[in-house]
Design an enzyme around this catalytic site. Structure first.
Site, PDB file in Angstrom:
ATOM      1  N   HIS A  29       0.358   4.546  -2.389  1.00  0.00           N
ATOM      2  CA  HIS A  29       0.127   5.903  -1.868  1.00  0.00           C
ATOM      3  C   HIS A  29       1.271   6.848  -2.213  1.00  0.00           C
ATOM      4  O   HIS A  29       1.092   8.060  -2.222  1.00  0.00           O
ATOM      5  CB  HIS A  29      -0.096   5.859  -0.352  1.00  0.00           C
ATOM      6  CG  HIS A  29      -1.469   5.384   0.018  1.00  0.00           C
ATOM      7  ND1 HIS A  29      -2.075   5.674   1.209  1.00  0.00           N
ATOM      8  CD2 HIS A  29      -2.367   4.638  -0.683  1.00  0.00           C
ATOM      9  CE1 HIS A  29      -3.286   5.125   1.240  1.00  0.00           C
ATOM     10  NE2 HIS A  29      -3.471   4.484   0.110  1.00  0.00           N
ATOM     11  N   ARG A  56       0.826  -1.214   0.000  1.00  0.00           N
ATOM     12  CA  ARG A  56       0.000   0.000   0.000  1.00  0.00           C
ATOM     13  C   ARG A  56       0.865   1.272   0.000  1.00  0.00           C
ATOM     14  O   ARG A  56       0.501   2.275  -0.611  1.00  0.00           O
ATOM     15  CB  ARG A  56      -0.916  -0.029   1.223  1.00  0.00           C
ATOM     16  CG  ARG A  56      -1.936   1.089   1.239  1.00  0.00           C
ATOM     17  CD  ARG A  56      -2.984   0.816   2.295  1.00  0.00           C
ATOM     18  NE  ARG A  56      -4.007   1.851   2.327  1.00  0.00           N
ATOM     19  CZ  ARG A  56      -4.274   2.591   3.396  1.00  0.00           C
ATOM     20  NH1 ARG A  56      -3.594   2.405   4.521  1.00  0.00           N
ATOM     21  NH2 ARG A  56      -5.228   3.504   3.356  1.00  0.00           N
ATOM     22  N   HIS A  62      -6.444  -5.739  -2.648  1.00  0.00           N
ATOM     23  CA  HIS A  62      -7.232  -5.959  -1.438  1.00  0.00           C
ATOM     24  C   HIS A  62      -7.501  -7.439  -1.191  1.00  0.00           C
ATOM     25  O   HIS A  62      -8.325  -7.795  -0.363  1.00  0.00           O
ATOM     26  CB  HIS A  62      -8.537  -5.158  -1.498  1.00  0.00           C
ATOM     27  CG  HIS A  62      -8.322  -3.670  -1.351  1.00  0.00           C
ATOM     28  ND1 HIS A  62      -9.326  -2.743  -1.448  1.00  0.00           N
ATOM     29  CD2 HIS A  62      -7.187  -2.945  -1.124  1.00  0.00           C
ATOM     30  CE1 HIS A  62      -8.826  -1.517  -1.281  1.00  0.00           C
ATOM     31  NE2 HIS A  62      -7.526  -1.613  -1.094  1.00  0.00           N
ATOM     32  N   ASN A  87      -3.600   8.470   5.035  1.00  0.00           N
ATOM     33  CA  ASN A  87      -2.405   7.874   5.636  1.00  0.00           C
ATOM     34  C   ASN A  87      -2.367   7.930   7.159  1.00  0.00           C
ATOM     35  O   ASN A  87      -1.839   7.022   7.812  1.00  0.00           O
ATOM     36  CB  ASN A  87      -1.143   8.575   5.110  1.00  0.00           C
ATOM     37  CG  ASN A  87      -0.931   8.340   3.627  1.00  0.00           C
ATOM     38  OD1 ASN A  87      -1.324   7.284   3.112  1.00  0.00           O
ATOM     39  ND2 ASN A  87      -0.338   9.306   2.938  1.00  0.00           N
TER      40      ASN A  87
HETATM   41  C1  HEM Z   1      -9.146   1.657  -5.927  1.00  0.00           C
HETATM   42  C2  HEM Z   1      -9.106   2.516  -4.971  1.00  0.00           C
HETATM   43  C3  HEM Z   1      -8.635   2.182  -3.582  1.00  0.00           C
HETATM   44  C4  HEM Z   1      -9.212   2.622  -2.433  1.00  0.00           C
HETATM   45  C5  HEM Z   1     -10.422   3.543  -2.311  1.00  0.00           C
HETATM   46  C6  HEM Z   1      -8.464   2.047  -1.345  1.00  0.00           C
HETATM   47  C7  HEM Z   1      -8.721   2.284  -0.003  1.00  0.00           C
HETATM   48  C8  HEM Z   1      -8.171   1.554   1.035  1.00  0.00           C
HETATM   49  C9  HEM Z   1      -8.532   1.711   2.408  1.00  0.00           C
HETATM   50  C10 HEM Z   1      -9.534   2.724   2.936  1.00  0.00           C
HETATM   51  C11 HEM Z   1      -7.849   0.781   3.123  1.00  0.00           C
HETATM   52  C12 HEM Z   1      -7.947   0.516   4.621  1.00  0.00           C
HETATM   53  C13 HEM Z   1      -7.153   1.535   5.418  1.00  0.00           C
HETATM   54  C14 HEM Z   1      -7.417   1.476   6.892  1.00  0.00           C
HETATM   55  O1  HEM Z   1      -8.443   0.956   7.312  1.00  0.00           O
HETATM   56  O2  HEM Z   1      -6.556   1.972   7.653  1.00  0.00           O
HETATM   57  C15 HEM Z   1      -7.023   0.068   2.203  1.00  0.00           C
HETATM   58  C16 HEM Z   1      -6.163  -0.946   2.529  1.00  0.00           C
HETATM   59  C17 HEM Z   1      -5.269  -1.503   1.651  1.00  0.00           C
HETATM   60  N1  HEM Z   1      -5.060  -1.110   0.352  1.00  0.00           N
HETATM   61 FE1  HEM Z   1      -6.288   0.040  -0.758  1.00  0.00          FE
HETATM   62  N2  HEM Z   1      -7.474   1.261  -1.847  1.00  0.00           N
HETATM   63  C18 HEM Z   1      -7.532   1.329  -3.211  1.00  0.00           C
HETATM   64  C19 HEM Z   1      -6.637   0.735  -4.074  1.00  0.00           C
HETATM   65  C20 HEM Z   1      -5.509   0.069  -3.691  1.00  0.00           C
HETATM   66  C21 HEM Z   1      -4.400  -0.257  -4.543  1.00  0.00           C
HETATM   67  C22 HEM Z   1      -4.303   0.153  -6.007  1.00  0.00           C
HETATM   68  C23 HEM Z   1      -3.504  -0.920  -3.781  1.00  0.00           C
HETATM   69  C24 HEM Z   1      -2.162  -1.473  -4.170  1.00  0.00           C
HETATM   70  C25 HEM Z   1      -1.779  -1.716  -5.379  1.00  0.00           C
HETATM   71  C26 HEM Z   1      -4.060  -1.045  -2.466  1.00  0.00           C
HETATM   72  C27 HEM Z   1      -3.504  -1.737  -1.431  1.00  0.00           C
HETATM   73  C28 HEM Z   1      -4.065  -1.851  -0.168  1.00  0.00           C
HETATM   74  C29 HEM Z   1      -3.619  -2.822   0.816  1.00  0.00           C
HETATM   75  C30 HEM Z   1      -2.590  -3.906   0.597  1.00  0.00           C
HETATM   76  C31 HEM Z   1      -4.366  -2.579   1.978  1.00  0.00           C
HETATM   77  C32 HEM Z   1      -4.232  -3.280   3.334  1.00  0.00           C
HETATM   78  C33 HEM Z   1      -3.164  -2.551   4.129  1.00  0.00           C
HETATM   79  C34 HEM Z   1      -2.890  -3.089   5.512  1.00  0.00           C
HETATM   80  O3  HEM Z   1      -3.447  -4.105   5.926  1.00  0.00           O
HETATM   81  O4  HEM Z   1      -2.057  -2.452   6.194  1.00  0.00           O
HETATM   82  N3  HEM Z   1      -5.248  -0.398  -2.434  1.00  0.00           N
HETATM   83  N4  HEM Z   1      -7.224   0.574   0.928  1.00  0.00           N
END
Ligand code: HEM
Length: 323
Positions: free
Chosen positions: A71, A67, A199, A99
């Protein structure tokens, strides 16, 4: 004769490698998977080793590191800007809404930077490249696809909290907003669907998915009810739920879930709201090969967003600070 042509071949190979090494300092044409081959051949194996150890210690770290690269790239390009700590002159992205109390893994990046600079004997590997390699190695460590990471990014001397707030997509976005957000980064609908597959690993906090589990209609009833037990209407903001049923495995379950209206975020389920994106999600749900291939391709495309190259930016000595 055979020996002669072999020596000639070696000499030519040496010359061509030397020429490419010289042209990579600074590399003017763009990014290349071979950027560090001669300046520091130990760089990539060192990064892989630290990532594997970090993921072994905590599986979620692989998700958090992936992630970070995303970002980083979505805020003025893949330039390591997300890593800068706040100072009177640095408007740290760490404090932006997407973040703050959410992005994690910064200590692992610090450790990688220290180890890489030590094995290379000097600071030649940029923090932006470390993020890109770390993202790939994290996916591999959790059983996902591999790809050749293009390298040669340099580090920014600035950060922008405002741009982080405006350009990182939000979990309450619907499909047109997501498509538009990716389009502004030069990414296509297919990239959106494939990259959202990230995800398949990791977690989200109650405060992020609360609105979805209480107010969305395109959600499986039992799924929502179950989540409500650990994410009440008020409080428990930091309680975690996995983004798919197998958060430590890079698989296709994320897409299976979307088909049964069990996407955790509103933005996840949004992919099922149009025929074109639903069709892709369906094909990824049963076809590992297609998902892995497209995910790897889209990661390379995301990694190419506006890198600083040549004499632009700098190679930071400490990823948290401008030199
Ligand atoms: C398409 C639009 C996207 C949105 C709106 C989005 C939003 C989010 C949000 C809100 C979270 C949870 C954060 C939290 O609860 O603290 C999350 C987690 C995550 N996102 Fe996304 N995301 C998107 C795309 C992506 C992309 C493109 C990637 C990587 C290529 C990605 C990788 C991740 C990963 C791996 C997590 C889990 C992180 C953890 O467990 O620490 N996301 N995302």
């Amino acid at each position: 004769m055979a020996f002669g042509s072999l020596s000639l071949f070696r000499a030519l190979l040496f010359l061509s490698l030397t020429a490419s090494a010289l042209s990579t300092r600074p590399y003017k044409k763009g990014l290349s998977p071979h950027f560090y081959d001669l300046v520091c051949p130990q760089a990539l194996p060192t990064i892989k080793r630290v990532v594997e150890a970090a993921v072994q210690q905590e599986r979620r770290m692989g998700a958090s590191l992936l992630r970070l690269h995303f970002h980083d790239c979505f805020v003025n390009g893949c330039d390591g800007s997300i890593l800068l700590d706040p100072t009177p002159t640095v408007d740290s992205e760490k404090l932006a809404f997407p973040n703050n109390n959410s992005a994690r893994g910064f200590e692992v990046i610090d450790q990688i930077k220290a180890e890489v600079d030590r094995v290379c004997g000097r600071p030649v590997v940029s923090c932006a490249d470390i993020l890109a390699i770390t993202a790939r190695d994290s996916v591999v460590a959790l059983g996902g696809p591999s790809w050749k990471v293009r390298l040669g990014r340099r580090d920014s001397t600035t950060a922008s909290r405002t741009t982080a707030n405006s350009d990182i997509p939000a979990p309450n976005m619907d499909l047109p907003a997501l498509i538009n957000n990716f389009k502004r980064q030069g990414l296509k609908v297919k990239d959106l669907v494939a990259l959202s597959g990230a995800h398949t690993i990791g977690f989200a906090q109650c405060r992020i998915f609360r609105d979805r589990i209480y107010n969305d209609s395109n959600i499986n009833h039992a799924f929502a009810k179950n989540l409500q037990s650990s994410c009440p209407r008020m409080g428990s903001d930091g309680n975690l739920a996995s983004l798919d049923p197998t958060p430590a495995h890079f698989d296709t379950r994320y897409y299976n879930n979307l088909l049964s209206q069990k996407g955790l975020l509103h933005s996840d389920q949004a992919l099922s709201t149009d025929e074109s994106t639903l069709k892709l999600a369906k094909s990824y749900s049963y076809d590992y090969d297609a998902f892995w291939k497209d995910f790897a391709k889209s990661m390379v495309r995301m990694g190419n967003i506006k890198p600083l190259i040549g004499n632009q930016g700098q190679i930071r000595l400490n990823c948290r600070r401008v030199n």
